[in-house]
Design a protein around this motif. Structure first.
Motif, PDB file in Angstrom:
ATOM      1  N   LEU A   1      37.967  48.905  48.523  1.00  0.00           N
ATOM      2  CA  LEU A   1      37.875  48.224  47.681  1.00  0.00           C
ATOM      3  C   LEU A   1      38.339  46.686  47.624  1.00  0.00           C
ATOM      4  CD1 LEU A   1      36.316  48.062  44.402  1.00  0.00           C
ATOM      5  CD2 LEU A   1      38.305  48.261  43.577  1.00  0.00           C
ATOM      6  N   LYS A   2      38.008  45.817  46.910  1.00  0.00           N
ATOM      7  CA  LYS A   2      38.888  44.099  47.722  1.00  0.00           C
ATOM      8  C   LYS A   2      38.054  43.112  46.370  1.00  0.00           C
ATOM      9  CE  LYS A   2      37.201  43.748  52.394  1.00  0.00           C
ATOM     10  NZ  LYS A   2      36.604  43.615  53.745  1.00  0.00           N
ATOM     11  N   LYS A   3      36.895  43.513  45.578  1.00  0.00           N
ATOM     12  CA  LYS A   3      37.257  42.690  43.919  1.00  0.00           C
ATOM     13  C   LYS A   3      36.527  43.478  43.351  1.00  0.00           C
ATOM     14  CE  LYS A   3      34.518  38.833  43.262  1.00  0.00           C
ATOM     15  NZ  LYS A   3      32.898  37.908  43.500  1.00  0.00           N
ATOM     16  N   LEU A   4      37.495  42.883  42.261  1.00  0.00           N
ATOM     17  CA  LEU A   4      36.868  44.499  41.360  1.00  0.00           C
ATOM     18  C   LEU A   4      36.816  43.323  39.557  1.00  0.00           C
ATOM     19  CD1 LEU A   4      37.034  47.441  39.445  1.00  0.00           C
ATOM     20  CD2 LEU A   4      39.426  46.911  39.123  1.00  0.00           C
ATOM     21  N   ASP A   5      35.784  43.306  38.581  1.00  0.00           N
ATOM     22  CA  ASP A   5      34.615  42.453  37.529  1.00  0.00           C
ATOM     23  C   ASP A   5      34.903  43.106  36.399  1.00  0.00           C
ATOM     24  OD1 ASP A   5      34.257  40.610  35.958  1.00  0.00           O
ATOM     25  OD2 ASP A   5      32.427  39.835  37.521  1.00  0.00           O
ATOM     26  N   LEU A   6      36.041  42.872  35.820  1.00  0.00           N
ATOM     27  CA  LEU A   6      36.154  43.727  34.577  1.00  0.00           C
ATOM     28  C   LEU A   6      35.709  42.481  33.522  1.00  0.00           C
ATOM     29  CD1 LEU A   6      39.097  45.985  35.437  1.00  0.00           C
ATOM     30  CD2 LEU A   6      36.560  46.973  34.402  1.00  0.00           C
ATOM     31  N   THR A   7      35.034  41.691  33.754  1.00  0.00           N
ATOM     32  CA  THR A   7      34.864  40.659  32.649  1.00  0.00           C
ATOM     33  C   THR A   7      34.582  41.091  31.221  1.00  0.00           C
ATOM     34  OG1 THR A   7      35.049  39.216  34.015  1.00  0.00           O
ATOM     35  CG2 THR A   7      34.119  38.406  31.793  1.00  0.00           C
TER      36      THR A   7
ATOM     37  N   LEU B   1      40.598  40.499  40.681  1.00  0.00           N
ATOM     38  CA  LEU B   1      40.360  40.775  39.696  1.00  0.00           C
ATOM     39  C   LEU B   1      40.707  39.972  38.915  1.00  0.00           C
ATOM     40  CD1 LEU B   1      41.185  43.499  38.318  1.00  0.00           C
ATOM     41  CD2 LEU B   1      43.313  42.373  38.126  1.00  0.00           C
ATOM     42  N   PHE B   2      39.113  40.474  38.001  1.00  0.00           N
ATOM     43  CA  PHE B   2      38.374  39.449  36.907  1.00  0.00           C
ATOM     44  C   PHE B   2      39.013  40.358  35.163  1.00  0.00           C
ATOM     45  CE2 PHE B   2      36.300  37.792  40.700  1.00  0.00           C
ATOM     46  CZ  PHE B   2      36.907  36.628  40.377  1.00  0.00           C
ATOM     47  N   LEU B   3      39.650  39.535  34.435  1.00  0.00           N
ATOM     48  CA  LEU B   3      40.010  40.385  33.032  1.00  0.00           C
ATOM     49  C   LEU B   3      39.709  39.624  32.203  1.00  0.00           C
ATOM     50  CD1 LEU B   3      42.953  42.601  33.987  1.00  0.00           C
ATOM     51  CD2 LEU B   3      41.251  43.181  33.551  1.00  0.00           C
ATOM     52  N   VAL B   4      38.840  38.469  32.074  1.00  0.00           N
ATOM     53  CA  VAL B   4      38.647  37.303  31.543  1.00  0.00           C
ATOM     54  C   VAL B   4      37.917  38.283  30.547  1.00  0.00           C
ATOM     55  CG1 VAL B   4      37.343  35.233  30.769  1.00  0.00           C
ATOM     56  CG2 VAL B   4      38.532  35.341  32.742  1.00  0.00           C
ATOM     57  N   GLY B   5      38.197  37.838  28.727  1.00  0.00           N
ATOM     58  CA  GLY B   5      37.601  37.614  27.629  1.00  0.00           C
ATOM     59  C   GLY B   5      37.724  39.456  27.419  1.00  0.00           C
ATOM     60  N   ASN B   6      38.619  40.262  27.972  1.00  0.00           N
ATOM     61  CA  ASN B   6      39.397  41.539  27.087  1.00  0.00           C
ATOM     62  C   ASN B   6      40.671  41.404  27.201  1.00  0.00           C
ATOM     63  OD1 ASN B   6      38.314  43.877  29.286  1.00  0.00           O
ATOM     64  ND2 ASN B   6      38.378  42.273  30.851  1.00  0.00           N
ATOM     65  N   PRO B   7      40.766  42.110  25.501  1.00  0.00           N
ATOM     66  CA  PRO B   7      42.361  42.069  24.448  1.00  0.00           C
ATOM     67  C   PRO B   7      43.171  41.843  24.869  1.00  0.00           C
ATOM     68  CG  PRO B   7      40.770  43.668  24.385  1.00  0.00           C
ATOM     69  CD  PRO B   7      39.752  43.201  25.476  1.00  0.00           C
TER      70      PRO B   7
ATOM     71  N   GLU C   1      32.972  48.478  48.413  1.00  0.00           N
ATOM     72  CA  GLU C   1      34.328  46.714  48.299  1.00  0.00           C
ATOM     73  C   GLU C   1      34.208  46.056  47.748  1.00  0.00           C
ATOM     74  OE1 GLU C   1      32.852  44.581  52.065  1.00  0.00           O
ATOM     75  OE2 GLU C   1      33.372  46.660  53.581  1.00  0.00           O
ATOM     76  N   TYR C   2      32.670  46.077  46.496  1.00  0.00           N
ATOM     77  CA  TYR C   2      32.736  45.187  45.086  1.00  0.00           C
ATOM     78  C   TYR C   2      32.451  45.919  44.252  1.00  0.00           C
ATOM     79  CZ  TYR C   2      30.774  41.190  42.483  1.00  0.00           C
ATOM     80  OH  TYR C   2      30.657  40.410  41.316  1.00  0.00           O
ATOM     81  N   LEU C   3      32.942  45.982  43.062  1.00  0.00           N
ATOM     82  CA  LEU C   3      32.620  47.154  41.965  1.00  0.00           C
ATOM     83  C   LEU C   3      32.458  45.907  40.198  1.00  0.00           C
ATOM     84  CD1 LEU C   3      31.967  49.590  39.799  1.00  0.00           C
ATOM     85  CD2 LEU C   3      34.438  49.559  40.096  1.00  0.00           C
ATOM     86  N   ASN C   4      31.641  45.766  39.853  1.00  0.00           N
ATOM     87  CA  ASN C   4      31.101  44.864  38.802  1.00  0.00           C
ATOM     88  C   ASN C   4      31.357  45.268  37.820  1.00  0.00           C
ATOM     89  OD1 ASN C   4      29.931  43.266  37.231  1.00  0.00           O
ATOM     90  ND2 ASN C   4      29.758  41.760  38.301  1.00  0.00           N
ATOM     91  N   VAL C   5      32.193  45.622  36.608  1.00  0.00           N
ATOM     92  CA  VAL C   5      31.607  46.858  35.323  1.00  0.00           C
ATOM     93  C   VAL C   5      31.439  45.679  34.113  1.00  0.00           C
ATOM     94  CG1 VAL C   5      32.054  49.286  36.579  1.00  0.00           C
ATOM     95  CG2 VAL C   5      33.728  47.399  35.910  1.00  0.00           C
TER      96      VAL C   5
END
Length: 444
Positions: A90-96, A118-124, A69-73
């Motif tokens: 999958l409900k929450k995906l952190d790709l910060t 969905l978290f994409l902060v700090g990606n190009p 349900e939650y993947l933090n990478v």
């Protein structure tokens, strides 16, 4: 490279009695993992997986985690979103703070219908013009993007402008990929330069360490060791300064290079430390002839007291007040005492033989000093200094009996020329002394 190992997973599964097959949550952050594998085989029931702050370059081997349900990478080296189609829940995906530049790869998340955050902060890709509109229009199931709620009006507007935004994103993405190709080439060149430089240093070191003749080597070794050590330290400091001051782009390659450099330096320091430990000669406590030496490696103050009154020797060793007693090892022998303080020996030859079995050691409650009490092997009975003017015959007999019982042949003698005192045995004359032999009963 470092990958996920069974031992690591079991250690992190302490809350589940180290059982991994039924594990629902696991945290593998800050483990320097460079490859993601095995988890989809070992932990099929995983619901929460923390993998932040590692060196993972690619999302892989998680597609069989149907219950995830939650993947933090966050804080890894991931460049595109992929291989998550099988994570049906999958409900929450952190790709910060990764390196995702292929924004179009988010289209692979369309299959994850339950994805809400969905978290994409700090990606190009977040710097691309129209980034948020593109993500909102592509992933209809999303409720939050980068912690900000997606309003209904925002989604309608994003869908209206989708064709134009998509075209802009494609163009920016292509430009970014060309830039990344150049960065990879540059990183490859830098890595090759470092390898060549290291190879030259190794060759130079081998030449320096092998002089022409053995005699030359023997002569130069003593005076050259210190200079060589100093040169090596200066070179290391200079290399360190150059490495950290040289400007480099923030890329997966530079992040990996930094990690490898730190790891290399750490291992070099450990090797030096180990070699110094091996070089250090063991302390000589007893000579080859069997002579026990006085040694004070921990450099502690001490006092040795001969307590004649109690027939014992007392050693007070000024160990540190807050030193744990478990770090002290006391060994009393008949002729010497040895105390290991944090592994460093203190050894003292005793002036007289003692009884090791009857000895005791304790810590002072005020100073924390170690006090060792060692009874002497020879038992000595000492006479008091002031002799009474009247000495009873029975007392002398008792003293002599005690002396005989203890195995001593010493006697307390009195010189009659120096002392004049009446003979107590002749005060009452003509009377038989009683108490000698059994009583005789006479008939009436």
């Amino acid at each position: 490279f470092l990958s996920v190992t069974e031992d690591l997973v079991r250690r992190r599964a302490e809350h589940n009695n180290c059982e991994i097959f039924s594990l629902e949550e696991i945290s593998l952050h800050q483990q320097e993992i460079e490859k993601l594998e095995y988890l989809d085989k070992w932990c099929r029931d995983l619901k929460i997986l923390y993998l932040q702050n590692n060196l993972i370059p690619k999302i892989e081997n998680v597609s069989k985690l149907k219950k995830l349900e939650y993947l933090n990478v966050a804080l890894n080296n991931i460049e595109r979103i992929e291989n998550l189609e099988g994570c049906e829940e999958l409900k929450k995906l952190d790709l910060t703070a990764n390196f995702i530049g292929e924004l179009s790869s988010i289209e692979s998340l369309k299959c994850n219908i339950h994805l809400k955050e969905l978290f994409l902060v700090g990606n190009p890709c977040t710097e691309f013009e129209g980034y948020r509109q593109f993500v909102v229009a592509t992933l209809h199931q999303l409720k939050y993007l980068d912690s900000k709620e997606i309003e209904r009006s925002e989604r309608i507007k994003a869908l209206q402008n989708y064709p134009e935004v998509k075209q802009k994103i494609r163009e920016q993405e292509q430009a970014y990929l060309l830039k990344r190709a150049r960065e990879k080439e540059e990183a490859q060149r830098r890595m090759q330069e470092r390898k060549d430089k290291k190879q030259k240093q190794m060759e130079a070191k081998l030449e320096f360490d092998s002089p022409d003749s053995p005699q030359e080597k023997e002569n130069d070794q003593a005076e050259g060791d210190g200079d060589q050590e100093m040169c090596r330290t200066v070179e290391d400091d200079e290399e360190d300064r150059r490495f950290w001051e040289e400007p480099t782009p923030y890329t997966p390659e530079s992040r990996l290079e930094t990690h490898r450099y730190i790891e290399e330096k750490r291992r070099a320091k450990e090797n030096i430390r180990e070699s110094k430990k091996r070089e250090k000669h063991p302390w000589t406590l007893v000579t080859a002839e069997g002579k026990v030496l006085n040694v004070n490696v921990p450099k502690l103050h001490f006092s040795l007291k001969d307590d004649e009154e109690n027939n014992q020797i007392i050693l007070e060793l000024a160990v540190y007040r807050h030193l744990d007693t478990s770090l002290l090892d006391v060994d009393v022998q008949p002729t010497y005492i040895r105390v290991l303080v944090k592994g460093k020996p203190f050894q003292l030859v005793l002036p007289e033989e003692v009884k090791p079995d009857s000895s005791s050691a304790k810590r002072s409650q005020t100073t924390g000093h170690l006090v060792v009490t060692m009874p002497k092997a020879k038992e000595i009975i000492l006479a008091k200094q002031n002799v009474s003017a009247s000495v009873k015959h029975s007392d002398c007999n008792t003293l002599q009996k005690n002396a005989r019982r203890s195995g001593q042949v010493e006697k307390l003698e009195v010189d009659p020329s120096k002392y004049s005192f009446p003979d107590v045995t002749k005060i009452i004359q003509g009377k038989e002394r009683t108490g000698q032999g059994p009583l005789k009963l006479h008939p009436e």
